[in-house]
Design a protein around this motif. Structure first.
Motif, PDB file in Angstrom:
ATOM      1  N   CYS A   1     -12.005   2.651   8.439  1.00  0.00           N
ATOM      2  CA  CYS A   1     -12.898   3.043   7.731  1.00  0.00           C
ATOM      3  C   CYS A   1     -13.718   1.649   7.194  1.00  0.00           C
ATOM      4  N   ARG A   2     -13.257   0.825   6.694  1.00  0.00           N
ATOM      5  CA  ARG A   2     -13.946  -0.422   6.267  1.00  0.00           C
ATOM      6  C   ARG A   2     -14.781  -1.010   7.433  1.00  0.00           C
ATOM      7  N   SER A   3     -14.134  -0.927   8.598  1.00  0.00           N
ATOM      8  CA  SER A   3     -14.923  -1.613   9.762  1.00  0.00           C
ATOM      9  C   SER A   3     -15.932  -0.557  10.319  1.00  0.00           C
ATOM     10  N   ALA A   4     -15.756   0.609  10.462  1.00  0.00           N
ATOM     11  CA  ALA A   4     -16.706   1.568  10.744  1.00  0.00           C
ATOM     12  C   ALA A   4     -17.876   1.543   9.762  1.00  0.00           C
ATOM     13  N   ALA A   5     -17.430   1.662   8.385  1.00  0.00           N
ATOM     14  CA  ALA A   5     -18.541   1.628   7.346  1.00  0.00           C
ATOM     15  C   ALA A   5     -19.642   0.502   7.677  1.00  0.00           C
ATOM     16  N   ARG A   6     -18.896  -0.671   7.671  1.00  0.00           N
ATOM     17  CA  ARG A   6     -19.738  -1.745   7.763  1.00  0.00           C
ATOM     18  C   ARG A   6     -20.633  -1.870   9.018  1.00  0.00           C
ATOM     19  N   ALA A   7     -20.155  -1.385  10.158  1.00  0.00           N
ATOM     20  CA  ALA A   7     -20.917  -1.145  11.407  1.00  0.00           C
ATOM     21  C   ALA A   7     -22.033  -0.192  11.371  1.00  0.00           C
ATOM     22  N   LEU A   8     -21.822   0.928  10.700  1.00  0.00           N
ATOM     23  CA  LEU A   8     -22.593   1.941  10.722  1.00  0.00           C
ATOM     24  C   LEU A   8     -23.674   1.943   9.429  1.00  0.00           C
ATOM     25  N   GLY A   9     -23.428   1.129   8.614  1.00  0.00           N
ATOM     26  CA  GLY A   9     -24.284   0.903   7.313  1.00  0.00           C
ATOM     27  C   GLY A   9     -23.726   2.093   6.415  1.00  0.00           C
ATOM     28  N   TYR A  10     -22.583   2.525   6.292  1.00  0.00           N
ATOM     29  CA  TYR A  10     -22.109   3.667   5.420  1.00  0.00           C
ATOM     30  C   TYR A  10     -21.332   2.933   4.260  1.00  0.00           C
ATOM     31  N   LYS A  11     -21.374   3.708   3.172  1.00  0.00           N
ATOM     32  CA  LYS A  11     -20.540   3.164   1.695  1.00  0.00           C
ATOM     33  C   LYS A  11     -19.159   3.663   2.112  1.00  0.00           C
ATOM     34  N   HIS A  12     -18.084   2.834   2.029  1.00  0.00           N
ATOM     35  CA  HIS A  12     -16.637   3.128   2.365  1.00  0.00           C
ATOM     36  C   HIS A  12     -16.268   3.636   0.910  1.00  0.00           C
ATOM     37  N   VAL A  13     -15.865   4.700   0.775  1.00  0.00           N
ATOM     38  CA  VAL A  13     -15.133   5.370  -0.363  1.00  0.00           C
ATOM     39  C   VAL A  13     -13.663   5.474  -0.007  1.00  0.00           C
ATOM     40  N   ASN A  14     -12.664   4.949  -0.852  1.00  0.00           N
ATOM     41  CA  ASN A  14     -11.239   5.161  -0.595  1.00  0.00           C
ATOM     42  C   ASN A  14     -11.036   6.478  -1.781  1.00  0.00           C
ATOM     43  N   TYR A  15     -10.670   7.697  -1.387  1.00  0.00           N
ATOM     44  CA  TYR A  15     -10.561   8.901  -2.074  1.00  0.00           C
ATOM     45  C   TYR A  15      -9.296   8.589  -3.240  1.00  0.00           C
ATOM     46  N   GLY A  16      -7.963   7.861  -2.762  1.00  0.00           N
ATOM     47  CA  GLY A  16      -6.793   7.607  -3.657  1.00  0.00           C
ATOM     48  C   GLY A  16      -7.328   6.637  -4.850  1.00  0.00           C
ATOM     49  N   GLU A  17      -8.083   5.725  -4.373  1.00  0.00           N
ATOM     50  CA  GLU A  17      -8.395   4.707  -5.428  1.00  0.00           C
ATOM     51  C   GLU A  17      -9.541   5.352  -6.502  1.00  0.00           C
ATOM     52  N   LEU A  18     -10.216   6.438  -5.923  1.00  0.00           N
ATOM     53  CA  LEU A  18     -11.386   7.091  -6.839  1.00  0.00           C
ATOM     54  C   LEU A  18     -10.488   8.014  -7.720  1.00  0.00           C
ATOM     55  N   MET A  19      -9.289   8.464  -7.315  1.00  0.00           N
ATOM     56  CA  MET A  19      -8.498   9.627  -8.002  1.00  0.00           C
ATOM     57  C   MET A  19      -7.878   8.698  -9.046  1.00  0.00           C
ATOM     58  N   LEU A  20      -7.352   7.384  -8.618  1.00  0.00           N
ATOM     59  CA  LEU A  20      -6.688   6.511  -9.707  1.00  0.00           C
ATOM     60  C   LEU A  20      -7.577   6.036 -10.697  1.00  0.00           C
ATOM     61  N   ASP A  21      -8.781   5.541 -10.532  1.00  0.00           N
ATOM     62  CA  ASP A  21      -9.794   5.395 -11.410  1.00  0.00           C
ATOM     63  C   ASP A  21     -10.234   6.606 -12.476  1.00  0.00           C
ATOM     64  N   VAL A  22      -9.947   7.603 -12.021  1.00  0.00           N
ATOM     65  CA  VAL A  22     -10.231   8.932 -12.821  1.00  0.00           C
ATOM     66  C   VAL A  22      -9.046   8.959 -13.566  1.00  0.00           C
ATOM     67  N   ALA A  23      -7.891   8.981 -13.247  1.00  0.00           N
ATOM     68  CA  ALA A  23      -6.472   9.071 -14.045  1.00  0.00           C
ATOM     69  C   ALA A  23      -6.656   8.131 -14.824  1.00  0.00           C
TER      70      ALA A  23
ATOM     71  N   ALA B   1     -14.113  14.367  -6.778  1.00  0.00           N
ATOM     72  CA  ALA B   1     -14.916  15.014  -5.938  1.00  0.00           C
ATOM     73  C   ALA B   1     -16.363  15.063  -6.499  1.00  0.00           C
ATOM     74  N   TYR B   2     -16.516  15.301  -7.514  1.00  0.00           N
ATOM     75  CA  TYR B   2     -17.904  15.059  -8.343  1.00  0.00           C
ATOM     76  C   TYR B   2     -18.297  13.569  -8.339  1.00  0.00           C
ATOM     77  N   LYS B   3     -17.569  12.747  -8.542  1.00  0.00           N
ATOM     78  CA  LYS B   3     -18.056  11.301  -8.261  1.00  0.00           C
ATOM     79  C   LYS B   3     -18.603  10.942  -6.887  1.00  0.00           C
ATOM     80  N   VAL B   4     -17.921  11.686  -5.989  1.00  0.00           N
ATOM     81  CA  VAL B   4     -18.455  11.289  -4.603  1.00  0.00           C
ATOM     82  C   VAL B   4     -19.629  11.999  -4.368  1.00  0.00           C
ATOM     83  N   LYS B   5     -19.923  13.248  -5.007  1.00  0.00           N
ATOM     84  CA  LYS B   5     -21.385  13.870  -5.038  1.00  0.00           C
ATOM     85  C   LYS B   5     -22.209  12.957  -5.703  1.00  0.00           C
ATOM     86  N   GLU B   6     -21.938  12.637  -6.912  1.00  0.00           N
ATOM     87  CA  GLU B   6     -22.962  11.779  -7.775  1.00  0.00           C
ATOM     88  C   GLU B   6     -23.353  10.615  -6.610  1.00  0.00           C
TER      89      GLU B   6
END
Length: 93
Positions: free
Chosen positions: A21-43, A71-76
């Motif tokens: 994901c990191r490599s592909a996001a960098r190559a394609l110009g996408y923002k990489h979001v690790n959902y597990g890390e996002l869930m931990l941030d929420v918790a 999921a709402y954070k991803v939407k934001e």
């Protein structure tokens, strides 16, 4: 170039999803979001858990509320980043 605004890569832990994901996001110009890390941030922000293992020991309803908040954070994020590559864990049965 991709027409997707949000793409997801799903797999069980240890199959190199995050590295891909990191490599592909960098190559394609996408923002990489690790959902597990996002869930931990929420918790952590809700003082429900301090690590991912603790999240999975919570009642399923609480886990679901964390999942929804993430999921709402991803939407934001979609509003600030036109393209997101979401790194998700699959279920290993």
């Amino acid at each position: 170039m991709s027409k997707w605004n949000i793409a997801a890569l799903v797999g069980v832990p240890g199959v190199c999803k995050t590295s891909l994901c990191r490599s592909a996001a960098r190559a394609l110009g996408y923002k990489h979001v690790n959902y597990g890390e996002l869930m931990l941030d929420v918790a952590v922000s809700k003082k429900l858990a301090s690590n991912q293992d603790e999240i999975f020991k919570l009642d399923l309803e609480v886990q679901q509320s964390i999942w929804k908040a993430a999921a709402y954070k991803v939407k934001e994020m979609k509003g600030t980043s036109n393209k997101i590559l979401l790194d998700l864990h699959g279920v290993d049965l």
